[in-house]
Design a protein around this motif. Structure first.
Motif, PDB file in Angstrom:
ATOM      1  N   SER B 227       5.910  27.890 -12.201  1.00  0.00           N
ATOM      2  CA  SER B 227       6.665  28.068 -13.437  1.00  0.00           C
ATOM      3  C   SER B 227       7.955  28.845 -13.170  1.00  0.00           C
ATOM      4  O   SER B 227       9.035  28.461 -13.632  1.00  0.00           O
ATOM      5  N   LYS B 228       7.845  29.930 -12.404  1.00  0.00           N
ATOM      6  CA  LYS B 228       9.041  30.726 -12.069  1.00  0.00           C
ATOM      7  C   LYS B 228      10.029  29.881 -11.278  1.00  0.00           C
ATOM      8  O   LYS B 228      11.236  29.939 -11.503  1.00  0.00           O
ATOM      9  N   ALA B 229       9.494  29.107 -10.345  1.00  0.00           N
ATOM     10  CA  ALA B 229      10.361  28.262  -9.521  1.00  0.00           C
ATOM     11  C   ALA B 229      11.132  27.277 -10.394  1.00  0.00           C
ATOM     12  O   ALA B 229      12.338  27.094 -10.236  1.00  0.00           O
ATOM     13  N   PHE B 230      10.433  26.649 -11.339  1.00  0.00           N
ATOM     14  CA  PHE B 230      11.102  25.673 -12.214  1.00  0.00           C
ATOM     15  C   PHE B 230      12.136  26.351 -13.116  1.00  0.00           C
ATOM     16  O   PHE B 230      13.203  25.805 -13.370  1.00  0.00           O
ATOM     17  N   LYS B 231      11.802  27.555 -13.608  1.00  0.00           N
ATOM     18  CA  LYS B 231      12.772  28.269 -14.457  1.00  0.00           C
ATOM     19  C   LYS B 231      14.050  28.565 -13.682  1.00  0.00           C
ATOM     20  O   LYS B 231      15.153  28.477 -14.216  1.00  0.00           O
ATOM     21  N   ASN B 232      13.889  28.938 -12.415  1.00  0.00           N
ATOM     22  CA  ASN B 232      15.074  29.216 -11.596  1.00  0.00           C
ATOM     23  C   ASN B 232      15.897  27.958 -11.345  1.00  0.00           C
ATOM     24  O   ASN B 232      17.125  28.002 -11.342  1.00  0.00           O
ATOM     25  N   ILE B 233      15.214  26.843 -11.127  1.00  0.00           N
ATOM     26  CA  ILE B 233      15.934  25.581 -10.900  1.00  0.00           C
ATOM     27  C   ILE B 233      16.747  25.229 -12.154  1.00  0.00           C
ATOM     28  O   ILE B 233      17.905  24.836 -12.070  1.00  0.00           O
ATOM     29  N   VAL B 234      16.127  25.410 -13.305  1.00  0.00           N
ATOM     30  CA  VAL B 234      16.806  25.122 -14.575  1.00  0.00           C
ATOM     31  C   VAL B 234      18.055  26.003 -14.709  1.00  0.00           C
ATOM     32  O   VAL B 234      19.132  25.527 -15.066  1.00  0.00           O
TER      33      VAL B 234
END
Lengths: 93, 266
Positions: B227-234
């Motif tokens: 989830s953190k990884a995806f938030k950073n990508i966004v």
């Protein structure tokens, strides 16, 4: 890295599987990108080196070929470590 | 005018649909108007990963065949405002939508939405080309495996040849422990080989499977690495400069420390 994995890596025989993966990929992609089979690529290198032999002497063991792709174009890079003039210049005939 | 991204990989099963769903939700959570398009006609999945399968009425084939208007086919997300899905047809084949029709759908949607995210089918044939043709840029998803990286290289070449520029890379399902013991390609290895900009790294995380089971993409969960990884990508997609190493601020040295190693101590 904990002590155990340090210990295990130290005594581990041969190459890490990730390094094997990387070198396999590098070779695979060279052929994929250039659209040349292994034998075609070897033949091409032999022919190029045959021409070079008339002009320079080089270290055969350190000859390298790379295939790079940039903005939809493919580039072949061949690096040939030159040692000097060829011992017998077949040009001077 | 919105931006149109195609999310693609060449190889199947590396997480294109998961990435599309999570980026869609993430971008919408930040206030953008987002539409995700399932371009995998015949094998639709994005509706399931988003948990919207029961709300699908019409699909993209209905739109291009004139059975409904484009707005009618858009499924509104039940959790996040401003997120929509244009579903694929399940009982048709890839030929049901022509490249010209795909371009038209994309250009209509970009007038209304800030982001159009297209989930591409696997492969390099017509289905992929159709998915990519209406896009401005590509996001290539790979896992740190020989077969996936090889196919990613192929797809990168095809996207560039289609005039889509150099795509950005997401490395999915990375296992820090395996990289550390030398049994998985690390981030540096993959970047050395593919030589394209890195958009993000998503660690292997069981929560992703749980999330898919429930139809609630993992980005909606608070305490998960993925989830953190995806938030950073966004955030990076929206132009924020988020360092790659900071996506996992665990208290102990564990994951972050391992990540440093993945980069070879960089």
């Amino acid at each position: 890295m904990n002590l155990f994995s340090l210990f295990r890596n130290f005594f581990r025989k041969g190459e890490r599987s990730s390094q094997i993966a990387k070198s396999r990929l590098e070779i695979m992609l060279k052929h994929d990108r250039a659209e040349l089979t292994r034998s075609e690529m070897m033949e091409m290198m032999d022919r190029i080196l045959m021409v070079l032999r008339d002009y320079v002497s080089y270290d055969r063991n350190r000859v390298e070929m790379k295939v790079k792709r940039e903005k939809g174009e493919t580039f072949l890079f061949i690096s040939v470590p030159v040692i000097g003039k060829p011992s017998s210049r077949s040009l001077e005939r | 005018m919105g931006e149109v991204y195609v999310i693609t990989s060449g190889k199947g099963g590396v997480g294109k649909t998961t990435v599309t769903a999570n980026l869609g939700i993430g971008l919408a959570l930040r206030g953008s108007r987002v539409v995700t398009i399932d371009a995998d006609i015949g094998l639709r999945n994005l509706d399931v990963v988003l948990g919207l399968e029961n709300r699908v009425v019409f699909n993209i084939v209905d739109v291009v065949e004139g059975n409904c208007r484009l707005e009618q086919a858009l499924v509104r997300d039940k959790r996040v405002e401003n997120l929509f899905l244009l579903p694929a047809a399940q009982t048709r084949t890839k030929e049901a939508v022509s490249p010209e029709q795909m371009i038209e759908v994309c250009s209509k949607l970009r007038e209304v939405f800030d982001y159009v995210l297209i989930d591409s089918p696997a492969g390099i044939e017509a289905g992929f080309r159709n998915a990519a043709i209406g896009a401005d840029k590509g996001i290539v998803v790979t896992t740190p495996e020989v077969s996936a990286v090889r196919d990613a290289d192929r797809i990168i070449g095809l996207l560039e040849a289609m005039g889509k520029g150099t795509p950005q890379l997401i490395i999915n399902r990375l296992r820090a422990d395996m990289v550390e013991r030398g049994d998985m390609l690390g981030v540096r290895d993959v970047l050395d080989i593919l030589a394209i900009p890195l958009l993000g790294i998503v660690p292997e995380d069981e929560e992703v499977i749980v999330a898919t089971n429930k139809g609630e993409p993992v980005i909606l969960r608070e305490n998960s690495e993925a989830s953190k990884a995806f938030k950073n990508i966004v955030a990076r997609l929206e132009g924020e400069d988020i360092p790659l190493l900071e996506f996992s601020p665990k208290k102990d040295a564990g994951f972050l420390g391992k990540l440093f190693k993945l980069f070879g101590g960089r």
